[in-house]
Design an enzyme around this catalytic site. Sequence first.
Site, PDB file in Angstrom:
ATOM      1  N   LYS A  53      33.752  41.949  46.384  1.00  0.00           N
ATOM      2  CA  LYS A  53      34.148  43.350  46.134  1.00  0.00           C
ATOM      3  C   LYS A  53      32.923  44.196  45.774  1.00  0.00           C
ATOM      4  CE  LYS A  53      38.747  41.759  44.927  1.00  0.00           C
ATOM      5  NZ  LYS A  53      39.684  41.319  43.892  1.00  0.00           N
ATOM      6  N   GLN A  97      40.596  41.770  37.375  1.00  0.00           N
ATOM      7  CA  GLN A  97      40.691  40.576  38.226  1.00  0.00           C
ATOM      8  C   GLN A  97      41.727  39.600  37.655  1.00  0.00           C
ATOM      9  OE1 GLN A  97      38.993  40.130  41.239  1.00  0.00           O
ATOM     10  NE2 GLN A  97      40.275  38.334  41.475  1.00  0.00           N
ATOM     11  N   ASP A 120      44.263  48.804  42.309  1.00  0.00           N
ATOM     12  CA  ASP A 120      45.003  47.651  42.825  1.00  0.00           C
ATOM     13  C   ASP A 120      46.479  48.012  43.053  1.00  0.00           C
ATOM     14  OD1 ASP A 120      43.914  45.288  43.611  1.00  0.00           O
ATOM     15  OD2 ASP A 120      43.916  44.342  41.632  1.00  0.00           O
TER      16      ASP A 120
END
Length: 293
Positions: A53, A97, A120
Amino acid sequence: MTATLMDGRALSSKMAEKITADVSRMKAQGKEPTLATILVGDDPSSKVYLGSKHKAAQKTGIASQSHSLPADASEEELVSLIEGLNRDRRVDGILLQLPLPHQFSERKMIERISPEKDVDGLTSTNTGRLFYGQSDLVPCTPKGVMELLHHYKVPIASSSVVIVNRSPLVGKPLYHLLLTEDATVTMCHSKSTDLASTTRRADIVITAVGRRPGFVLTGPMVKDGAVVIDVAMNRVDGKLVGDADFEAVSKKASFITPVPGGVGPMTVIMLMQNTLIAASRQSGLLLSSVVQG
Ligand code: NAP
């Protein structure tokens, strides 16, 4: 029939070019799109995913910050980090994460992220918007799957789609995205019976189980000409493979995603697109062709 590969690497590179151009335009207007990532603990897979990422951010010109906490951190410490990033006007997107170490309630922690910075798309505000078809910050993997289907001009309206997964990260958002585009969608999971007869009826099969060898999407589970999207990532003898028995399924399918090189790269580039969307909304600057879809 031999399936055409749905090349996520090539498509994500093409999208990266557009995003890079948009990032440059935004920078020229004085705004540097910025993504902050949070890692709690030192899970090796999470580190690998985060690495890709940050690499994509660097490639597209998006500034990225890497924040980490030790595995034995408390919920209070994580909340304080998230709230600091929520307040920081330079930060446009926050990526927490997952998975978190066992002492954390993932849901509680996700909800602390400001919905405007939730790149997200996992807060209940953003999943609620998705429910009503107002997709804005949509979870990256489902968004990447939709991009692949659109790019390869797979008919969605009136198609019969079977998703083998019901997680909030993959199956549930995909269900809404496909329904919004008029597909007839069936969701399967570990308690579904006679899975093969369900998948065999589908025009599009999307599989994201990740329990190999416990679950394999075999050739006989797929009808001739079906489109197969393999989201799963399994390690078998040190090799990354999906859920599908690739040899057998690719002989029957019309399109199939490889693993690796299919959905994975799309997930990463969608995170960059979401960061750009978040930066654009928060700064009121530039709604580019990419952002407007
Ligand atoms: P998850 O939360 O564990 O979901 C797995 C799903 O599979 C659940 O809905 C589960 O059903 C279902 N399942 C388990 N065993 C089954 C069986 N025998 N038959 C039918 N369904 C079964 O995992 P996830 O986070 O959604 O991820 C799923 C997979 O996708 C993993 O391999 C992950 O690595 C991969 N993934 C890839 C990307 C990417 O970018 N390529 C992104 C995200 C995830 P229940 O709900 O009944 O337990």
